[in-house]
Design a protein around this motif. Structure first.
Motif, PDB file in Angstrom:
ATOM      1  N   UNK A  49      -5.879   8.180  12.098  1.00  0.00           N
ATOM      2  CA  UNK A  49      -7.252   7.765  11.821  1.00  0.00           C
ATOM      3  C   UNK A  49      -7.285   6.812  10.610  1.00  0.00           C
ATOM      4  N   UNK A  50      -6.486   7.187   9.593  1.00  0.00           N
ATOM      5  CA  UNK A  50      -6.413   6.341   8.397  1.00  0.00           C
ATOM      6  C   UNK A  50      -5.917   4.937   8.790  1.00  0.00           C
ATOM      7  N   UNK A  51      -4.887   4.914   9.636  1.00  0.00           N
ATOM      8  CA  UNK A  51      -4.346   3.609  10.055  1.00  0.00           C
ATOM      9  C   UNK A  51      -5.380   2.811  10.858  1.00  0.00           C
ATOM     10  N   UNK A 101       2.016  -0.625   4.638  1.00  0.00           N
ATOM     11  CA  UNK A 101       2.282   0.558   3.798  1.00  0.00           C
ATOM     12  C   UNK A 101       3.752   0.596   3.371  1.00  0.00           C
ATOM     13  N   UNK A 102       3.960   0.552   2.076  1.00  0.00           N
ATOM     14  CA  UNK A 102       5.325   0.618   1.541  1.00  0.00           C
ATOM     15  C   UNK A 102       5.872   2.032   1.645  1.00  0.00           C
ATOM     16  N   UNK A 103       5.042   3.025   1.298  1.00  0.00           N
ATOM     17  CA  UNK A 103       5.560   4.395   1.198  1.00  0.00           C
ATOM     18  C   UNK A 103       4.474   5.434   1.448  1.00  0.00           C
ATOM     19  N   UNK A 104       4.909   6.555   1.994  1.00  0.00           N
ATOM     20  CA  UNK A 104       4.082   7.766   1.989  1.00  0.00           C
ATOM     21  C   UNK A 104       4.754   8.710   1.008  1.00  0.00           C
ATOM     22  N   UNK A 105       3.991   9.179   0.035  1.00  0.00           N
ATOM     23  CA  UNK A 105       4.562  10.088  -0.983  1.00  0.00           C
ATOM     24  C   UNK A 105       3.995  11.486  -0.768  1.00  0.00           C
ATOM     25  N   UNK A 106       4.891  12.453  -0.731  1.00  0.00           N
ATOM     26  CA  UNK A 106       4.476  13.826  -0.400  1.00  0.00           C
ATOM     27  C   UNK A 106       5.272  14.838  -1.222  1.00  0.00           C
ATOM     28  N   UNK A 107       4.598  15.888  -1.660  1.00  0.00           N
ATOM     29  CA  UNK A 107       5.301  17.031  -2.257  1.00  0.00           C
ATOM     30  C   UNK A 107       5.695  17.961  -1.098  1.00  0.00           C
ATOM     31  N   UNK A 165      -8.358   2.705 -11.587  1.00  0.00           N
ATOM     32  CA  UNK A 165      -6.956   3.097 -11.446  1.00  0.00           C
ATOM     33  C   UNK A 165      -6.232   2.064 -10.582  1.00  0.00           C
ATOM     34  N   UNK A 166      -4.909   2.027 -10.651  1.00  0.00           N
ATOM     35  CA  UNK A 166      -4.173   1.084  -9.800  1.00  0.00           C
ATOM     36  C   UNK A 166      -4.607   1.215  -8.336  1.00  0.00           C
ATOM     37  N   UNK A 167      -4.648   0.083  -7.666  1.00  0.00           N
ATOM     38  CA  UNK A 167      -5.218   0.060  -6.307  1.00  0.00           C
ATOM     39  C   UNK A 167      -4.128   0.109  -5.243  1.00  0.00           C
ATOM     40  N   UNK A 168      -4.562   0.044  -3.996  1.00  0.00           N
ATOM     41  CA  UNK A 168      -3.622   0.063  -2.868  1.00  0.00           C
ATOM     42  C   UNK A 168      -3.164   1.466  -2.538  1.00  0.00           C
ATOM     43  N   UNK A 169      -3.977   2.474  -2.951  1.00  0.00           N
ATOM     44  CA  UNK A 169      -3.575   3.869  -2.712  1.00  0.00           C
ATOM     45  C   UNK A 169      -4.612   4.556  -1.818  1.00  0.00           C
ATOM     46  N   UNK A 170      -4.133   5.173  -0.762  1.00  0.00           N
ATOM     47  CA  UNK A 170      -4.989   5.864   0.207  1.00  0.00           C
ATOM     48  C   UNK A 170      -4.539   7.316   0.269  1.00  0.00           C
ATOM     49  N   UNK A 171      -5.466   8.205   0.682  1.00  0.00           N
ATOM     50  CA  UNK A 171      -4.978   9.586   0.803  1.00  0.00           C
ATOM     51  C   UNK A 171      -5.459  10.271   2.062  1.00  0.00           C
ATOM     52  N   UNK A 172      -4.635  11.182   2.531  1.00  0.00           N
ATOM     53  CA  UNK A 172      -4.969  12.034   3.691  1.00  0.00           C
ATOM     54  C   UNK A 172      -4.829  13.488   3.243  1.00  0.00           C
ATOM     55  N   UNK A 173      -5.566  14.392   3.913  1.00  0.00           N
ATOM     56  CA  UNK A 173      -5.474  15.808   3.499  1.00  0.00           C
ATOM     57  C   UNK A 173      -4.074  16.381   3.676  1.00  0.00           C
ATOM     58  N   UNK A 174      -3.688  17.218   2.728  1.00  0.00           N
ATOM     59  CA  UNK A 174      -2.401  17.933   2.828  1.00  0.00           C
ATOM     60  C   UNK A 174      -2.517  18.959   3.965  1.00  0.00           C
ATOM     61  N   UNK A 175      -1.445  19.172   4.706  1.00  0.00           N
ATOM     62  CA  UNK A 175      -1.481  20.153   5.805  1.00  0.00           C
ATOM     63  C   UNK A 175      -1.500  21.601   5.288  1.00  0.00           C
ATOM     64  N   UNK A 194       0.803  -1.230   0.000  1.00  0.00           N
ATOM     65  CA  UNK A 194       0.000   0.000   0.000  1.00  0.00           C
ATOM     66  C   UNK A 194       0.836   1.281   0.000  1.00  0.00           C
ATOM     67  N   UNK A 195       0.173   2.338  -0.478  1.00  0.00           N
ATOM     68  CA  UNK A 195       0.830   3.651  -0.589  1.00  0.00           C
ATOM     69  C   UNK A 195      -0.128   4.699  -0.016  1.00  0.00           C
ATOM     70  N   UNK A 196       0.428   5.670   0.691  1.00  0.00           N
ATOM     71  CA  UNK A 196      -0.388   6.801   1.150  1.00  0.00           C
ATOM     72  C   UNK A 196       0.095   8.060   0.429  1.00  0.00           C
TER      73      UNK A 196
END
Ligand SMILES: Cc1ncc(COP(=O)(O)O)c(C=O)c1O
Length: 442
Positions: free
Chosen positions: A202-204, A213-219, A168-178, A136-138
């Motif tokens: 909360x997501x967890x 979760x393999x990775x959290x990807x963030x700009x 779309x490819x699965x295993x992707x979750x999202x949380x709001x950007x700060x 999974x990816x966040x």
């Protein structure tokens, strides 16, 4: 200069007609002009009109258009070796990888090259899944990671980017950007205890266990989503960025920073994350790396990269010698001309001037950014995003000879992305046009 679209002479109309005939309409063009040449901060169209370009090909030409050092390095390389793919090794990719390990933070010391930001995002996610064995990816809501299917699945800047491509490819979750100006948990910017960070827990609890979760990807600075600098909270000890680093380390999750738009001096540091001294496990870079030559890369620690074994990923053109020459020349210009400090300082001056303007115009909700990655959020009387007004402003700026792009979910933020070596006179010219544009629209 005021460009009258109705009176555009024949060359432009003739070329645009052929463009409409032969080119797919999908990649929407921002301005109905046909570029002929460019130099430094300016671009000329086929009619000879000159525009002050504060878009830099969407944040790519960080040292300005056609910098002589890049022109010379690539011309020389073209005479020697244009392409060899992975059939052989070549010297410039080794030199560039070595250089990237020096300018990226911490122990990032192994590089994989390909051609575009989206491709590099795919590579980073494939690598993270492969080496961690986790599925999974966040990602963050509001993020833009590119147009490949996997990058599209990670992108929630606008549903427009996703519609029509499901599943779309699965295993992707999202949380709001700060995003403090529009705080996802209704707190007061700068005074909160980073309650938005709690949304990850909360997501967890509700959706996905952290050990999967393999990775959290963030700009590090949200790009297409609105040029948002992440929250710091009242303690301000590097806020959200430091907390997310700690969380990833505790949970064995790889922290992936997408520095495609925020890298190579754009924020006044080599990379956006340097503003908080927070190091990722994997960094994605593109855009500013090679001043317009197609190039992208991911960099990680060698112990991780070595687990992504031979043949598990590749690219025909990745690390192309001419693009490597452009990248090495671009990095050297940033170093020699002291452009990190310059971007940092000029950016602060520009933001101050725009904040002064905001005192006169209620439609400016917020001026924000780091270095020369600057966003101006346009709002209506209710404080809601006003994409219509932002578009009118951008049109006014264009008519006066300044190119600016929008961003944000409702296209309601205009952004300033000048070259890092923009002159004071060019900054004044742009700010003068922006002031005139506001006077006209408001
Ligand atoms: C943060 C970020 N990631 C990825 C991409 C995709 O890059 P490319 O268009 O080179 O595929 C972009 C493009 O704007 C971007 O801003």
């Amino acid at each position: 200069m005021v460009v009258d679209k109705v009176k555009q002479p024949n060359k432009t109309s003739e070329l645009l007609a052929r463009d409409a005939c032969y080119l797919a309409p999908t990649p929407a063009r921002c301005f109905e002009i046909v570029a002929e040449r460019a130099s430094g901060s300016y671009i000329w169209d086929v009619e000879g009109n000159r525009y002050l370009d504060f878009t830099m090909g969407i944040g790519v030409n960080n040292i300005g258009h056609c910098h002589p050092a890049v022109v010379q390095a690539t011309q020389e390389q073209i005479e020697k070796l244009i392409h060899c793919s992975c059939v052989t090794h070549h010297k410039l990719s080794i030199e560039l990888a070595e250089k990237l390990t020096q300018i990226t933070p911490g122990p990032l010391d192994s590089v994989f090259f390909n051609n575009s930001g989206g491709e590099a995002v795919d590579a980073a996610i494939k690598m993270a899944r492969y080496v961690s064995g986790r599925p999974n990816i966040v990602a963050f809501t509001g993020a833009f990671h590119g147009r490949t299917l996997l990058a599209t699945a990670l992108t929630t800047a606008k549903s427009h980017y996703r519609e029509g491509y499901e599943p779309l490819p699965s295993g992707i979750y999202s949380v709001p950007y700060p995003y403090c100006y529009r705080c996802p948990v209704n707190q007061t910017p700068g005074k909160c205890d980073l309650e938005c960070f709690g949304l990850l827990n909360k997501l967890f609890e509700q959706q996905v266990k952290p050990h999967t979760i393999a990775a959290i990807i963030m700009e590090p600075v949200l790009g297409e989503g609105g040029y948002v600098v992440p929250a710091t909270g009242y303690a301000k000890q590097d806020g959200y960025m430091r907390r997310i680093r700690e969380l990833c380390s505790e949970q064995g999750i790889l922290l992936v920073f997408d520095e495609v738009q925020s890298g190579f001096g754009r924020t006044g540091k080599w990379f956006g994350c340097d503003n908080w001294s927070v190091e990722p496990d994997v960094m994605i870079m593109a855009k500013g790396i090679a001043s317009g030559f197609p190039m992208a890369a991911i960099i990680s620690r060698k112990e991780l990269m070595d687990k992504w074994t031979i043949g598990r990923h590749g690219s025909t053109y990745g690390g192309n010698p001419v693009a490597c020459a452009a990248a090495l020349a671009s990095i050297s210009v940033i170093e020699k001309e002291g452009l990190l400090d310059r971007a940092y300082q000029v950016g602060a001056t520009v933001r101050d001037r725009l904040k002064e303007l905001a005192e006169s115009y209620l439609s400016i909700g917020e001026v924000r950014g780091l270095g020369l990655m600057i966003g101006v959020e346009i709002i209506n009387k209710m404080g809601e995003p006003d994409g219509v007004k932002a578009a009118r402003l951008i049109e006014e700026f264009f008519r006066r000879g300044l190119l600016l792009l929008d961003c944000g979910q409702k296209d309601h933020i205009f952004r300033l992305i000048p070259p890092l070596n923009v002159s004071d006179a060019e900054v004044n010219e742009a700010l003068g046009i922006i002031e005139d544009g506001f006077a006209r629209v408001a």
